[in-house]
Design a protein around this motif. Structure first.
Motif, PDB file in Angstrom:
ATOM      1  N   THR A 100      68.621-159.665   1.338  1.00  0.00           N
ATOM      2  CA  THR A 100      69.969-159.811   1.882  1.00  0.00           C
ATOM      3  C   THR A 100      71.003-159.169   0.975  1.00  0.00           C
ATOM      4  O   THR A 100      71.925-158.483   1.446  1.00  0.00           O
ATOM      5  CB  THR A 100      70.301-161.304   2.073  1.00  0.00           C
ATOM      6  OG1 THR A 100      69.355-161.883   2.973  1.00  0.00           O
ATOM      7  CG2 THR A 100      71.703-161.482   2.643  1.00  0.00           C
ATOM      8  N   SER A 101      70.870-159.368  -0.322  1.00  0.00           N
ATOM      9  CA  SER A 101      71.804-158.765  -1.280  1.00  0.00           C
ATOM     10  C   SER A 101      71.778-157.248  -1.181  1.00  0.00           C
ATOM     11  O   SER A 101      72.825-156.585  -1.239  1.00  0.00           O
ATOM     12  CB  SER A 101      71.459-159.195  -2.707  1.00  0.00           C
ATOM     13  OG  SER A 101      71.645-160.573  -2.888  1.00  0.00           O
ATOM     14  N   ALA A 102      70.574-156.684  -1.004  1.00  0.00           N
ATOM     15  CA  ALA A 102      70.453-155.232  -0.901  1.00  0.00           C
ATOM     16  C   ALA A 102      71.077-154.714   0.394  1.00  0.00           C
ATOM     17  O   ALA A 102      71.787-153.696   0.397  1.00  0.00           O
ATOM     18  CB  ALA A 102      68.981-154.823  -0.985  1.00  0.00           C
ATOM     19  N   LEU A 103      70.847-155.412   1.498  1.00  0.00           N
ATOM     20  CA  LEU A 103      71.365-154.956   2.786  1.00  0.00           C
ATOM     21  C   LEU A 103      72.882-155.069   2.867  1.00  0.00           C
ATOM     22  O   LEU A 103      73.557-154.190   3.413  1.00  0.00           O
ATOM     23  CB  LEU A 103      70.708-155.749   3.919  1.00  0.00           C
ATOM     24  CG  LEU A 103      69.221-155.493   4.172  1.00  0.00           C
ATOM     25  CD1 LEU A 103      68.672-156.498   5.176  1.00  0.00           C
ATOM     26  CD2 LEU A 103      69.001-154.066   4.679  1.00  0.00           C
ATOM     27  N   LEU A 104      73.433-156.165   2.342  1.00  0.00           N
ATOM     28  CA  LEU A 104      74.869-156.418   2.456  1.00  0.00           C
ATOM     29  C   LEU A 104      75.655-156.020   1.204  1.00  0.00           C
ATOM     30  O   LEU A 104      76.859-156.269   1.116  1.00  0.00           O
ATOM     31  CB  LEU A 104      75.113-157.904   2.756  1.00  0.00           C
ATOM     32  CG  LEU A 104      74.561-158.400   4.098  1.00  0.00           C
ATOM     33  CD1 LEU A 104      74.891-159.881   4.300  1.00  0.00           C
ATOM     34  CD2 LEU A 104      75.088-157.579   5.264  1.00  0.00           C
ATOM     35  N   LYS A 105      74.965-155.399   0.255  1.00  0.00           N
ATOM     36  CA  LYS A 105      75.618-154.871  -0.957  1.00  0.00           C
ATOM     37  C   LYS A 105      76.337-155.967  -1.748  1.00  0.00           C
ATOM     38  O   LYS A 105      77.462-155.796  -2.199  1.00  0.00           O
ATOM     39  CB  LYS A 105      76.627-153.771  -0.598  1.00  0.00           C
ATOM     40  CG  LYS A 105      76.122-152.701   0.327  1.00  0.00           C
ATOM     41  CD  LYS A 105      74.986-151.907  -0.287  1.00  0.00           C
ATOM     42  CE  LYS A 105      74.570-150.754   0.640  1.00  0.00           C
ATOM     43  NZ  LYS A 105      73.342-150.070   0.186  1.00  0.00           N
ATOM     44  N   GLY A 106      75.695-157.098  -1.902  1.00  0.00           N
ATOM     45  CA  GLY A 106      76.300-158.167  -2.678  1.00  0.00           C
ATOM     46  C   GLY A 106      75.609-159.494  -2.432  1.00  0.00           C
ATOM     47  O   GLY A 106      74.901-159.675  -1.433  1.00  0.00           O
ATOM     48  N   GLU A 107      75.814-160.437  -3.333  1.00  0.00           N
ATOM     49  CA  GLU A 107      75.170-161.747  -3.269  1.00  0.00           C
ATOM     50  C   GLU A 107      75.749-162.582  -2.133  1.00  0.00           C
ATOM     51  O   GLU A 107      76.959-162.720  -2.008  1.00  0.00           O
ATOM     52  CB  GLU A 107      75.368-162.468  -4.597  1.00  0.00           C
ATOM     53  CG  GLU A 107      74.613-163.787  -4.728  1.00  0.00           C
ATOM     54  CD  GLU A 107      74.860-164.433  -6.085  1.00  0.00           C
ATOM     55  OE1 GLU A 107      73.948-164.382  -6.930  1.00  0.00           O
ATOM     56  OE2 GLU A 107      75.970-164.958  -6.287  1.00  0.00           O
ATOM     57  N   ARG A 108      74.876-163.161  -1.307  1.00  0.00           N
ATOM     58  CA  ARG A 108      75.298-164.053  -0.231  1.00  0.00           C
ATOM     59  C   ARG A 108      74.651-165.438  -0.342  1.00  0.00           C
ATOM     60  O   ARG A 108      75.228-166.424   0.089  1.00  0.00           O
ATOM     61  CB  ARG A 108      74.960-163.454   1.147  1.00  0.00           C
ATOM     62  CG  ARG A 108      75.686-162.170   1.481  1.00  0.00           C
ATOM     63  CD  ARG A 108      77.193-162.352   1.537  1.00  0.00           C
ATOM     64  NE  ARG A 108      77.863-161.174   2.068  1.00  0.00           N
ATOM     65  CZ  ARG A 108      78.182-160.089   1.370  1.00  0.00           C
ATOM     66  NH1 ARG A 108      77.873-160.035   0.074  1.00  0.00           N
ATOM     67  NH2 ARG A 108      78.796-159.069   1.939  1.00  0.00           N
ATOM     68  N   HIS A 109      73.435-165.502  -0.868  1.00  0.00           N
ATOM     69  CA  HIS A 109      72.783-166.787  -1.118  1.00  0.00           C
ATOM     70  C   HIS A 109      73.310-167.384  -2.424  1.00  0.00           C
ATOM     71  O   HIS A 109      74.006-166.713  -3.193  1.00  0.00           O
ATOM     72  CB  HIS A 109      71.264-166.611  -1.254  1.00  0.00           C
ATOM     73  CG  HIS A 109      70.551-166.264   0.010  1.00  0.00           C
ATOM     74  ND1 HIS A 109      70.626-165.026   0.611  1.00  0.00           N
ATOM     75  CD2 HIS A 109      69.713-167.008   0.785  1.00  0.00           C
ATOM     76  CE1 HIS A 109      69.875-165.006   1.704  1.00  0.00           C
ATOM     77  NE2 HIS A 109      69.308-166.201   1.829  1.00  0.00           N
ATOM     78  N   LEU A 110      72.959-168.642  -2.672  1.00  0.00           N
ATOM     79  CA  LEU A 110      73.154-169.201  -3.998  1.00  0.00           C
ATOM     80  C   LEU A 110      72.241-168.465  -4.979  1.00  0.00           C
ATOM     81  O   LEU A 110      71.131-168.057  -4.610  1.00  0.00           O
ATOM     82  CB  LEU A 110      72.826-170.697  -4.001  1.00  0.00           C
ATOM     83  CG  LEU A 110      73.824-171.608  -3.299  1.00  0.00           C
ATOM     84  CD1 LEU A 110      73.206-172.980  -3.063  1.00  0.00           C
ATOM     85  CD2 LEU A 110      75.112-171.732  -4.098  1.00  0.00           C
ATOM     86  N   PRO A 111      72.682-168.261  -6.216  1.00  0.00           N
ATOM     87  CA  PRO A 111      71.846-167.519  -7.165  1.00  0.00           C
ATOM     88  C   PRO A 111      70.554-168.259  -7.487  1.00  0.00           C
ATOM     89  O   PRO A 111      70.501-169.488  -7.469  1.00  0.00           O
ATOM     90  CB  PRO A 111      72.740-167.405  -8.409  1.00  0.00           C
ATOM     91  CG  PRO A 111      73.720-168.515  -8.287  1.00  0.00           C
ATOM     92  CD  PRO A 111      73.958-168.700  -6.817  1.00  0.00           C
ATOM     93  N   LEU A 112      69.526-167.493  -7.788  1.00  0.00           N
ATOM     94  CA  LEU A 112      68.253-168.066  -8.219  1.00  0.00           C
ATOM     95  C   LEU A 112      68.301-168.311  -9.715  1.00  0.00           C
ATOM     96  O   LEU A 112      68.525-167.380 -10.499  1.00  0.00           O
ATOM     97  CB  LEU A 112      67.103-167.108  -7.883  1.00  0.00           C
ATOM     98  CG  LEU A 112      66.759-166.939  -6.402  1.00  0.00           C
ATOM     99  CD1 LEU A 112      65.773-165.795  -6.231  1.00  0.00           C
ATOM    100  CD2 LEU A 112      66.190-168.226  -5.829  1.00  0.00           C
ATOM    101  N   LEU A 113      68.091-169.552 -10.121  1.00  0.00           N
ATOM    102  CA  LEU A 113      68.066-169.895 -11.544  1.00  0.00           C
ATOM    103  C   LEU A 113      66.665-169.735 -12.125  1.00  0.00           C
ATOM    104  O   LEU A 113      66.495-169.662 -13.339  1.00  0.00           O
ATOM    105  CB  LEU A 113      68.545-171.335 -11.748  1.00  0.00           C
ATOM    106  CG  LEU A 113      69.951-171.644 -11.223  1.00  0.00           C
ATOM    107  CD1 LEU A 113      70.285-173.110 -11.443  1.00  0.00           C
ATOM    108  CD2 LEU A 113      70.994-170.749 -11.865  1.00  0.00           C
ATOM    109  N   GLY A 114      65.677-169.703 -11.250  1.00  0.00           N
ATOM    110  CA  GLY A 114      64.299-169.531 -11.680  1.00  0.00           C
ATOM    111  C   GLY A 114      63.351-169.709 -10.513  1.00  0.00           C
ATOM    112  O   GLY A 114      63.713-170.297  -9.489  1.00  0.00           O
TER     113      GLY A 114
END
Length: 351
Positions: A100-114
């Protein structure tokens, strides 16, 4: 006749059910018009196309009991037969974040901490250590899950026994729920694993202003991997067909309201004759204090939610997708909780 309350502008007369359905049909028409020539990542099989043609023509598949759920079940059954690898990412809680980040050129989900995979002893140990060191509210959940099963909420992980935290990581990585057996092959093909993400503000916090970790918490439920309804975020399920948003409803109260394509909010009259169907469960009462804050949130963010959801569907080449948006957290703002198919766009929902 079921009556709905129109909240698209102050002072408007309450439209009747039929006029709202005309409006909703108009929203669906936008998707139908977009279908010809729409570029698909995975073309439907001839068996599915034949089923749909028969249904529309009133043939052997088109008797009175056929509805959207029948088409959905047919697609799920065919997914096990065809095993479309191209669509597995859509149910993968890990891969969909990066895609999703690649398609929309930016973060949309909550970040992955691990994250780590099932059976990776070193990875599970490191993730447990990271969880114990977290100073913010966090969530441990399966990479491969759905329906809020085996999701562990830890508002204050540093105050929790280390063994309980380690067990939550292990259980989430290995988890299975019988409800997942009724999901499409795509979901069940996702590699088993576990994710660690920040905890989004809960529905209880959205309604009553409780701070993170101060909302009423059932830690026994947390340790069992049960996520009580009002400790989940406010989640709006946005339905997209052929790259066009056709509507949305709440995850927690799907039968109470409908968000139209233009972002207007409509409340259904629960007492109207014929409102409940033989397939519907008795709905839980909608908190009245939820309506105004939700309307204000939609006024501020709807155009972005709709634009991102439509762009994602088009860029990914998906004829249908459900984008679940988390709402109401002042720190994170609207965030995608997950992507999946239109499984809840079924007969128990209104309209």
């Amino acid at each position: 006749m079921a009556v709905a309350t129109g909240n698209n502008a102050p002072g408007l007369p309450q439209p009747v059910f039929e006029s709202l359905l005309q409006r909703i049909e108009g929203d669906l028409l936008a998707a139908i018009k977009a279908a010809p020539g729409y570029s698909l990542l995975y073309e439907p099989s001839e068996e599915l196309l034949r089923y749909c043609r028969d249904l529309l023509a009133g043939g052997k598949s088109g008797n009175s009991v056929k509805d959207w759920r029948c088409v959905m079940n047919k697609r799920i059954a065919l997914s096990y037969k065809e095993k479309p690898q191209e669509l597995v990412w859509l149910d993968d809680k890990l891969e969909q974040v990066d895609r999703t980040s690649a398609l929309l050129k930016g973060e949309r989900h909550l970040p992955l901490l691990g994250h780590t995979d099932k059976g990776d002893a070193v990875g599970l140990k490191k993730l447990s250590q990271k969880l114990r060191a977290c100073s913010q509210p966090v969530v441990v959940k399966p990479r491969h899950g759905s329906n809020s099963k085996h999701v562990f909420l830890w508002p204050k992980p540093q105050e929790v026994d280390a063994t309980a935290l380690e067990e939550s990581v292990l259980k989430a990585s290995e988890s299975h729920d019988k409800s997942w057996g009724k999901e499409s092959w795509n979901q069940n093909a996702v590699p088993k694993g576990v994710l660690l993400q920040p905890m989004y503000a809960s529905l209880a916090e959205f309604l009553h202003g409780a701070q993170g970790g101060e909302a009423q918490a059932d830690h026994h439920a947390f340790e069992r991997g049960v996520c009580p309804k009002y400790l989940r975020p406010l989640e709006l399920k946005v339905q997209v067909l052929f790259g066009e948003v056709v509507g949305a409803q709440l995850n927690t109260h799907p039968q109470y309201l409908w968000v139209a394509r233009d972002g207007s909010l409509h409340l259904w009259d629960q007492t109207a004759e014929g409102f409940q169907t033989r397939h519907a469960k008795e709905p839980e009462e909608l908190p009245q204090e939820l309506v105004n804050p939700l309307r204000e949130t939609l006024q501020e963010h709807w155009q972005r939610l709709r634009c991102d959801s439509e762009q994602l569907a088009k860029l990914a080449g998906l004829d249908e997708i459900r984008v679940d948006w988390l709402l109401g957290d002042p720190k994170w703002g609207p965030r995608i909780g997950e992507l999946t198919h239109l499984g809840t766009f079924a007969i128990e929902l209104m309209p």
